[in-house]
Design an enzyme around this catalytic site. Structure first.
Site, mmCIF file in Angstrom:
data_model
loop_
_atom_site.group_PDB
_atom_site.id
_atom_site.type_symbol
_atom_site.label_atom_id
_atom_site.label_comp_id
_atom_site.label_asym_id
_atom_site.label_seq_id
_atom_site.Cartn_x
_atom_site.Cartn_y
_atom_site.Cartn_z
ATOM 1 N N GLY A 16 0.685 32.748 23.125
ATOM 2 C CA GLY A 16 -0.454 32.296 22.337
ATOM 3 C C GLY A 16 -0.910 30.938 22.789
ATOM 4 N N GLY A 52 1.857 38.826 31.851
ATOM 5 C CA GLY A 52 1.960 37.536 32.541
ATOM 6 C C GLY A 52 2.642 37.704 33.878
HETATM 7 N N1 LIG Z 1 -0.655 33.331 27.570
HETATM 8 C C1 LIG Z 1 0.142 32.707 26.759
HETATM 9 O O1 LIG Z 1 0.584 33.220 25.742
HETATM 10 C C2 LIG Z 1 0.456 31.282 27.151
HETATM 11 C C3 LIG Z 1 1.506 30.556 26.340
HETATM 12 C C4 LIG Z 1 1.380 29.045 26.515
HETATM 13 N N2 LIG Z 1 0.162 28.564 25.905
HETATM 14 C C5 LIG Z 1 1.413 28.665 27.991
HETATM 15 O O2 LIG Z 1 0.433 28.321 28.551
HETATM 16 O O3 LIG Z 1 2.427 28.758 28.596
#
Ligand SMILES: NC(=O)CC[C@H](N)C(=O)O
Ligand SMILES: O=P(O)(O)OC[C@H]1O[C@H](OP(=O)(O)OP(=O)(O)O)[C@H](O)[C@@H]1O
Ligand SMILES: [Mg+2]
Length: 507
Positions: free
Chosen positions: A102, A28
């Site tokens: 998730g 991320g």
């Molecule tokens: N990629 C993810 O795990 C996203 C976690 C959560 N659904 C968010 O959008 O922040």
């Protein structure tokens, strides 16, 4: 796929969490955050940006305490505004902070239930805030003094209410560190310990690389549906909390998401990617025994491991024909198509001598929107290649993901509704080769034979949680396609979050 980490130590955790987030950065790039717990108070820093940009020395100095959690975000729900970066916090009961990897597939329904039955308000459009509030509500049904069994009972009820993929870490004020994994184990979570002579310290993280960097010994993955609770003394308690757990981890973690030096569900990702290369090599050999490939060239970074093995297996020279600018992040997880497109050119540059007059086989781990391969094939031709063949170590990606990878719109996937040959034509390849889905599964099973089932929904359209129908997918496409997100994003920045946004003071 976000990255999560939780740390219960005998010393300050801020640096340990920072280091773990840095090695989870590939999961991320949009936002990062850390919540620590110190003398009965939560301390937070979160913002949009990479880990190194979000945490400055003064933030680190404020993040005191021997207990903390951290998050790197790649949004799959809600918006990418700072207010939806994680961890989240809720004050009742006890004071809880949570970070989530998730995607909940019933978050709208849960949000309504939380409001009308549980009398809880959700202040963002993030499904992670929903998850935190469901957990908080269920924990609130237990007594004043929480025993491990109370926490596990609450997680059991979370599993009954929440649908989708979720791996979460949480701090309960004065009680300890908790983590849990959805009943299908779609998203990964591991835990391990370290003892440097001061007592047992525990780290929980999305991937084992985070443990490696902190000097923690990997114990194991959390089982699907299992929860772990680390009390304030550092003692570990675990319990299965799902009624019908059944492991089906996301196979795309092995294809692209995870780092190759991580071990997920007992399988070294490096090993599964090598096997993918072998299987793909076998397929090419079988389909085209008299091939005229002169050189195999990977598309850095993720495909390297498979491409090298593929080349060796085919008996063809492997060469690094593209140089990667290490300062550009992963393009696939960037938020918009314009940025993704631009970044491929900024990120990769061809070395002409590896292409001139040769028949090249370019290898990538996957073809999703086709952003990378289209441009790369053009670059290979501009560099003087004779024939350009393309191989994908994964099967065609034809269906949206609903469990934590931001691929919400089938219409954006280049292979959706198209044959392999049609994709080849569209991307401008002289010939295209895709991995077979059964081969992809067996590539993972070669490394860990116990891995029976996987979530392969992006390849076969079968959603392991059983609650996904066409109406849900249509709604998802309407709300989260690139176009829809672009229209929403202007509004996002006008949102006032519930945590300090210190843009106005010297950051
Ligand atoms: N990629 C993810 O795990 C996203 C976690 C959560 N659904 C968010 O959008 O922040
Ligand atoms: O078909 P697309 O939509 O372009 O998506 C697939 C590409 O995106 C990813 O690369 P990325 O640059 O994100 O990361 P990497 O450097 O780890 O390979 C992946 O490895 C493919 O190269
Ligand atoms: Mg790539």
């Amino acid at each position: 796929m976000c990255g999560i980490v939780g740390l219960m130590a005998k010393q300050a955790v801020n640096q340990g969490i920072y280091d773990a987030l840095t090695v989870l950065q590939h999961r991320g790039q949009d936002a990062a955050g850390m919540m620590t717990w110190h003398e009965g108070r939560f301390l937070l820093r979160k913002s949009n940006g990479l880990v190194r940009d979000v945490f400055h020395t003064r933030h680190m100095a404020r993040l005191k305490g021997n207990l903390g959690i951290g998050h790197v975000r790649y949004p799959t729900a809600g918006s990418s505004s700072e207010a939806e970066s994680q961890p989240f916090y809720v004050n009742s009961p006890y004071g809880i902070s949570l970070a989530h990897n998730g995607n909940l597939t019933n978050s709208e329904q849960l949000k309504q239930e939380l409001f009308s039955s549980d009398l809880r308000h959700i202040n963002t459009s993030s499904d992670s805030e929903v998850l935190l509030n469901v957990f908080a509500h269920e924990l609130g049904k237990q007594g004043l003094h929480l025993e491990p069994g109370d926490i596990f009972d609450a997680v059991r009820r979370v599993h009954r209410r929440c649908k989708g993929g979720y791996a979460a870490v949480a701090i309960i004020n004065g009680v300890g560190l908790v983590a849990f994994r959805d009943p299908n184990g779609i998203r990964p979570v591991v835990f391990g310990t370290r003892d440097e002579g001061v007592g047992q310290e525990v780290m929980i993280a999305s991937e084992s690389v985070a443990l490696d960097v902190g000097g923690f010994e990997l114990h194991r993955d959390l089982d699907p549906g299992e929860a772990i609770f680390v009390d304030m003394a550092g003692e570990i308690h675990t319990q299965q909390c799902a009624d019908r757990p059944s492991l089906a981890p996301c196979i795309f973690e092995h294809v692209y998401l995870a780092r190759p030096d991580s071990i997920l569900d007992g399988a070294y990702v490096y090993g599964t990617r090598m096997q993918m290369g072998r299987k793909l090599g076998d397929r090419i050999q079988a389909e085209w025994p008299e091939h005229d490939i002169d050189v195999v060239i990977p598309i850095p970074d993720t495909s390297r491991t498979s491409a090298l093995e593929l080349a060796q297996h085919l008996g063809v020279t492997y060469r690094e024909g593209f140089m990667k600018n290490r300062y550009i992040g992963r393009t696939f997880i960037m938020p918009g198509q314009t940025q993704r497109k631009k970044s491929v050119r900024q990120k990769l540059n061809a070395i002409d001598i590896e292409f001139k007059g040769k028949n090249v086989l370019l290898v990538d781990d996957s073809i999703v929107r086709g952003t990378t391969c289209k441009q790369i094939i053009q670059m290979a031709r501009e560099a003087g290649a004779n024939k350009v063949y393309f191989a994908s170590a994964a099967p065609p990606v034809r269906y949206p993901n609903v469990y934590g990878i931001d691929m919400p719109a089938a219409s954006e996937l280049i292979a959706h509704g198209r044959s392999e040959a049609e994709v080849g034509e569209l991307i401008g390849a002289d010939r295209i080769f895709y991995q077979d889905l059964e081969d992809l599964k067996s590539a993972c099973r070669e490394v860990n034979p116990n891995l029976e089932a996987f979530d392969c929904s992006v390849f076969d359209g079968r959603y392991v949680t059983g609650d996904i129908d066409d109406a849900y997918l249509a709604e998802l496409e309407a709300s989260r396609s690139d176009d829809a997100k672009q229209q929403q994003s202007a509004g996002d920045h006008a949102l006032v979050g519930m945590h300090n946004q210190d843009d106005d003071i010297d950051d």
